[in-house]
Design an enzyme around this catalytic site. Structure first.
Site, mmCIF file in Angstrom:
data_model
loop_
_atom_site.group_PDB
_atom_site.id
_atom_site.type_symbol
_atom_site.label_atom_id
_atom_site.label_comp_id
_atom_site.label_asym_id
_atom_site.label_seq_id
_atom_site.Cartn_x
_atom_site.Cartn_y
_atom_site.Cartn_z
ATOM 1 N N HIS A 37 68.230 41.842 53.295
ATOM 2 C CA HIS A 37 69.044 40.653 53.745
ATOM 3 C C HIS A 37 69.278 39.340 53.554
ATOM 4 O O HIS A 37 68.257 38.893 52.234
ATOM 5 C CB HIS A 37 68.644 40.357 55.156
ATOM 6 N N HIS A 120 69.716 34.978 48.576
ATOM 7 C CA HIS A 120 70.226 35.548 47.358
ATOM 8 C C HIS A 120 69.634 36.718 48.463
ATOM 9 O O HIS A 120 68.704 36.806 49.565
ATOM 10 C CB HIS A 120 68.455 35.236 46.460
#
EC number: 3.1.4.58
Length: 183
Positions: A37, A120
């Site tokens: 995620h 990220h």
């Protein structure tokens, strides 16, 4: 007491591509692809009343869907690497969504996020991996072809207090198909 955070889920096809980067680095604890995620805002441990307020407040977010591009393999931690990541291009739609989450949560009394937002996906947590080994891993992976996906929603996740996080539970999902919020 739930531990909460907001995030963009990574579609299965993109997660499968990212999972191909697994292996070849000692000291890496690889994250399961279903747990990939992009964290928008870590909220932390909150009581049930705050969890309810967070869920209700996030329902008011009105943003259009966005294209997310993952474009660079990297690490966090410098000389003492602690995570192997794939960075997402920090375009205005993504940074504005994150900033809105920050504003809304601060209004609810959450402490300010102390870290700069660096979108990220964490691929692995590193323990005892020498920086030279991480640099070699990054070097051997060579060119990282960009991966793109359409983010049509964001989620409110809960997690249990565990090493490395996960499993994550989607507590609520919020559409990003609404009109852009007025400035």
């Amino acid at each position: 007491m739930p531990r909460l955070f907001t995030a963009l889920e990574i579609p299965a096809r993109v997660a499968a591509d990212l999972s191909m980067l697994r292996g070849g680095l000692s000291g890496a604890r690889w994250i399961d692809a279903e747990n990939y995620h992009i964290t928008l805002r870590f909220i932390g441990d909150v009581d049930d009343a705050m969890a309810h307020d967070v869920a209700m407040t996030l329902a008011g977010v009105r943003r259009p869907s966005m294209t997310v591009e993952l474009d660079r393999l990297d690490s966090f931690g410098g000389d003492k690497p602690r995570a192997l990541i794939v960075k997402a291009r920090a375009d205005s739609a993504l940074t504005e969504l994150q900033a809105e989450h920050e504003r809304l949560l601060r209004r609810l009394g959450a402490a300010p996020e102390p870290r700069k937002f660096v979108p990220h996906v964490t691929l692995a947590r590193l323990r005892g991996a020498p920086s030279s080994a991480v640099a070699a891993y990054l070097g051997t992976r060579g060119y990282f072809p960009p991966l793109r996906f359409e983010a049509a929603s964001f989620v409110l996740y809960s997690s249990r207090d565990s090493v490395g996080g996960g499993p994550y539970i989607v507590e609520a999902e919020y559409s990003l198909r609404g009109k852009a919020a007025a400035a």
